[in-house]
Write an enzyme that holds these catalytic residues in place. Structure first.
Site, PDB file in Angstrom:
ATOM      1  N   ASN A 159       0.784  -1.385   0.060  1.00  0.00           N
ATOM      2  CA  ASN A 159       0.020   0.013  -0.074  1.00  0.00           C
ATOM      3  C   ASN A 159       0.807   1.368   0.062  1.00  0.00           C
ATOM      4  O   ASN A 159       0.438   2.337  -0.612  1.00  0.00           O
ATOM      5  CB  ASN A 159      -0.949  -0.065   1.163  1.00  0.00           C
ATOM      6  CG  ASN A 159      -0.490  -0.138   2.500  1.00  0.00           C
ATOM      7  OD1 ASN A 159       0.626  -0.806   2.708  1.00  0.00           O
ATOM      8  ND2 ASN A 159      -0.960   0.417   3.670  1.00  0.00           N
ATOM      9  N   GLY A 190       2.384  -5.361   7.784  1.00  0.00           N
ATOM     10  CA  GLY A 190       1.507  -6.291   6.827  1.00  0.00           C
ATOM     11  C   GLY A 190       0.317  -6.674   7.800  1.00  0.00           C
ATOM     12  O   GLY A 190      -0.127  -5.765   8.718  1.00  0.00           O
ATOM     13  N   SER A 191      -0.163  -7.663   7.487  1.00  0.00           N
ATOM     14  CA  SER A 191      -1.387  -7.991   8.094  1.00  0.00           C
ATOM     15  C   SER A 191      -1.108  -8.891   9.453  1.00  0.00           C
ATOM     16  O   SER A 191       0.117  -9.141   9.935  1.00  0.00           O
ATOM     17  CB  SER A 191      -2.004  -9.251   7.258  1.00  0.00           C
ATOM     18  OG  SER A 191      -1.399 -10.405   7.285  1.00  0.00           O
ATOM     19  N   GLY A 247       2.074 -11.083  10.418  1.00  0.00           N
ATOM     20  CA  GLY A 247       2.860 -10.720  11.599  1.00  0.00           C
ATOM     21  C   GLY A 247       2.946 -11.774  12.638  1.00  0.00           C
ATOM     22  O   GLY A 247       3.890 -11.784  13.228  1.00  0.00           O
ATOM     23  N   GLU A 260       3.907  -3.577  12.548  1.00  0.00           N
ATOM     24  CA  GLU A 260       3.191  -2.742  12.189  1.00  0.00           C
ATOM     25  C   GLU A 260       2.084  -3.461  11.421  1.00  0.00           C
ATOM     26  O   GLU A 260       2.350  -3.703  10.435  1.00  0.00           O
ATOM     27  CB  GLU A 260       3.954  -1.502  11.585  1.00  0.00           C
ATOM     28  CG  GLU A 260       3.001  -0.306  11.616  1.00  0.00           C
ATOM     29  CD  GLU A 260       1.701  -0.298  10.491  1.00  0.00           C
ATOM     30  OE1 GLU A 260       0.875  -0.576  10.767  1.00  0.00           O
ATOM     31  OE2 GLU A 260       2.175   0.330   9.462  1.00  0.00           O
ATOM     32  N   CYS A 265      -3.061   1.590   6.464  1.00  0.00           N
ATOM     33  CA  CYS A 265      -3.040   1.112   8.144  1.00  0.00           C
ATOM     34  C   CYS A 265      -3.716   1.899   8.872  1.00  0.00           C
ATOM     35  O   CYS A 265      -4.381   1.632   9.681  1.00  0.00           O
ATOM     36  CB  CYS A 265      -1.754   0.694   8.431  1.00  0.00           C
ATOM     37  SG  CYS A 265      -0.474   1.842   8.372  1.00  0.00           S
ATOM     38  N   GLU A 311       8.129   3.363  14.798  1.00  0.00           N
ATOM     39  CA  GLU A 311       8.815   3.861  13.657  1.00  0.00           C
ATOM     40  C   GLU A 311       8.832   5.353  13.511  1.00  0.00           C
ATOM     41  O   GLU A 311       7.998   5.870  14.126  1.00  0.00           O
ATOM     42  CB  GLU A 311       8.403   3.258  12.400  1.00  0.00           C
ATOM     43  CG  GLU A 311       8.590   1.545  12.342  1.00  0.00           C
ATOM     44  CD  GLU A 311       8.306   1.130  11.055  1.00  0.00           C
ATOM     45  OE1 GLU A 311       7.107   0.744  10.858  1.00  0.00           O
ATOM     46  OE2 GLU A 311       9.244   1.046  10.029  1.00  0.00           O
TER      47      GLU A 311
END
Ligand code: TXE
Length: 497
Positions: free
Chosen positions: A168, A244-245, A249, A266, A300, A477
């Site tokens: 994304n 990601g998902s 994760g 994340e 996200c 982050e």
């Protein structure tokens, strides 16, 4: 350097771009893969393949990790911080020199409108600029141990860092991982998503052109199973940054547990935008619109739940629906308000949520259907959608749809809004719209999320730490906080008498 106009012309004439890289980027050059297998990358706006890229294997990953390990131990960890800073600063300038190529490539790969891709590339340049400034400021502490001792800390780079990147925000996510890792003295092995492999490869080459020594930044393309999994399981990787998902994760975290590898996760969200009756209506309408329809909701931190006070609910949602119905849809290169979603599979996932909601009798007040680019009849598009008055336990209020779908939840008052905001498995970000500043900050303290935006959704830049609570993951982050993930603190104490 080709301009955007040249690139658009070339794409219109040939259906691809000659400047797209091919192969993994290992040891400072595009490398021959271990196998000749390739995958197709699709232009979501046309639902057609436009380029091929290498399908990596565990062997390619191993080569990249070995290159990264050698570069860490022989060059990068001992490169003077000021020298690291100069290279990152140069990379920032080169990203801007390549703005059009990077942005057009990002739009073709991801589908996002070109104006958003241009913003992402400028943001990536800014991220390198920001962390360039931090390289020589990684200061430790000293401790008062009395006349006989001296005590201090130093921050050492963690080593080889793996970066698993989603589709994304390909260049933004790569930049927000690469830049602090490199600033701290770590080396990088990245695996971009199989839907969007190209800008990470271009970024690796730009870093090399900026003077980054060979092997310090490697990129291996391929699927999650064939390249992502061996990268996260590699015994020579010291840290994993995964975006990601939740499901993947969890797999990454379990894999990391085997070697006790550090992880930052994340994992997305279902973020509330709390709109109280005393808000500035225009500000809130603009904010809510951008929070969910930018990048077709594939963010996200999208504001995917509007939690609105009852007294203004009807009028606000009516005004919002009018604006949503006026949004233009189209191919990303045509700079529409809203572009396609990234893949056929993802479109089916988004549509599935709305189909099931419709069966449950949902009140869909805007959009609600699969559609296509009105100019060509092609592409993977979903209409910008609003579903009104959704119950807190409905899947539309709990699950990440990751599409242009806004769920509306009606709150009796500010306390009820807080309850609804927190009644969710995710906790990434939250928006608050109110003219009562004291209330805004009270809510900000009590909402369980990693970042709060007041009266401007997505406020703040690379300076501000970003990351989630609950199922949105952990670790931060961006900002100086983001740099800490790539450092190990070492305490040193000595007797001096
Ligand atoms: O995610 P995956 P998908 C959410 C969003 C979306 C859903 C599924 O809700 O609908 O996740 O998207 C790599 N070991 N987000 O299937 O699988 C993969 O190749 C190591 C939220 O694309 O998590 C890609 O590079 N890596 C989100 C990356 O993981 C593996 C962004 C993400 O893919 C792997 C994207 C494995 N076993 C999706 N399997 C956010 N947080 O912004 C896959 N990958």
């Amino acid at each position: 350097m080709s301009s955007a106009i040249d690139l658009l012309k070339e794409y219109a004439e040939t259906g691809t771009l000659e400047a797209l890289p091919f192969g993994h980027f290992i040891d400072g050059a595009f490398a021959q893969p271990s196998h000749n297998r390739t995958l197709e990358s699709f232009d979501p706006g046309r639902s057609m393949a436009f380029a091929r890229f290498t399908a990596g294997t565990a062997e390619d990953v191993d080569q990249a990790v070995m290159s990264s390990r050698a570069a860490f131990e022989t060059v990068w960890r001992d490169t003077a911080p000021v020298e690291r800073a100069r290279i990152l600063q140069k990379a920032s300038a080169l990203i801007l020199d390549n703005l059009d190529l990077l942005a057009v490539t990002e739009t073709l790969d991801s589908g996002k409108p070109l104006q958003e891709a241009l913003g992402d590339v400028r943001g990536a340049a800014r991220t390198f600029e920001y962390y360039a400034g931090a390289c020589d400021k990684l200061q430790g502490d000293s401790f008062p141990l009395g006349p006989d001792h001296i005590g201090y800390t130093i921050h050492e780079p963690v080593g080889v860092t793996a970066h698993i990147i989603p589709w994304n925000f390909p260049i933004s996510t790569a930049a927000r991982g690469f830049a602090p890792a490199l600033a701290a003295g770590c080396t990088v092995v990245a695996k971009p998503a199989e839907q969007t492999p190209f800008t990470a490869l271009l970024l690796a080459r730009i870093l090399s052109d900026a003077g980054l020594p060979d092997g310090v930044c490697n990129v291996v393309t391929g699927t999650g199973r064939e390249t992502g999994a061996p990268l996260t399981a590699h015994t020579d990787v010291d840290h994993i940054t995964f975006t990601g998902s939740v499901q993947t994760g969890r797999t990454v975290m379990k894999t990391a547990a085997e070697e006790i590898t550090r992880v930052v996760l994340e994992l997305g969200g279902k973020s509330p935008v709390v709109v109280l009756a005393d808000c500035d209506r225009e500000q809130a309408l603009t904010g809510v619109l951008g929070a969910i329809y930018e990048n077709a909701g594939q963010i996200c931190s999208a504001g995917s739940r509007l939690v609105i006070e009852k007294s203004i609910h009807e009028q606000f949602v009516g005004d919002l629906a009018a604006r949503v119905n006026a949004l233009t849809l189209g191919h990303g290169l045509e700079k529409p308000d809203v572009g396609p979603v990234n893949s056929a599979g993802h479109l089916a996932k988004v549509a599935g949520f709305i189909d099931r909601a419709r069966e449950r009798g949902a009140n869909i007040v805007a959009g609600g259907s699969v559609t296509h680019d009105p100019a060509t009849g092609k592409g993977w598009f979903f209409e910008p959608t609003i579903v009104d008055a959704v119950a807190a336990d409905d899947e539309l209020a709990q699950d990440e749809i990751f599409g242009p779908v806004l769920t509306v939840q009606v709150a009796d008052d500010a306390d009820h809004a807080l309850e609804l905001a927190n009644d969710c498995q995710y906790g990434l970000v939250a928006g608050i719209y109110t003219s009562n500043f004291a209330r805004a900050h009270q809510l900000a303290r009590r909402i369980d999320a990693g970042q709060i935006y007041i009266n401007e959704y997505f406020a703040g830049g690379v300076e501000v730490p970003f990351g989630g609570n609950k199922k949105s993951g952990f670790g931060r982050e961006k900002g100086l906080e983001g740099l800490k993930s790539y450092c190990k603190t070492k305490s040193i104490a000595a007797r001096i008498t």
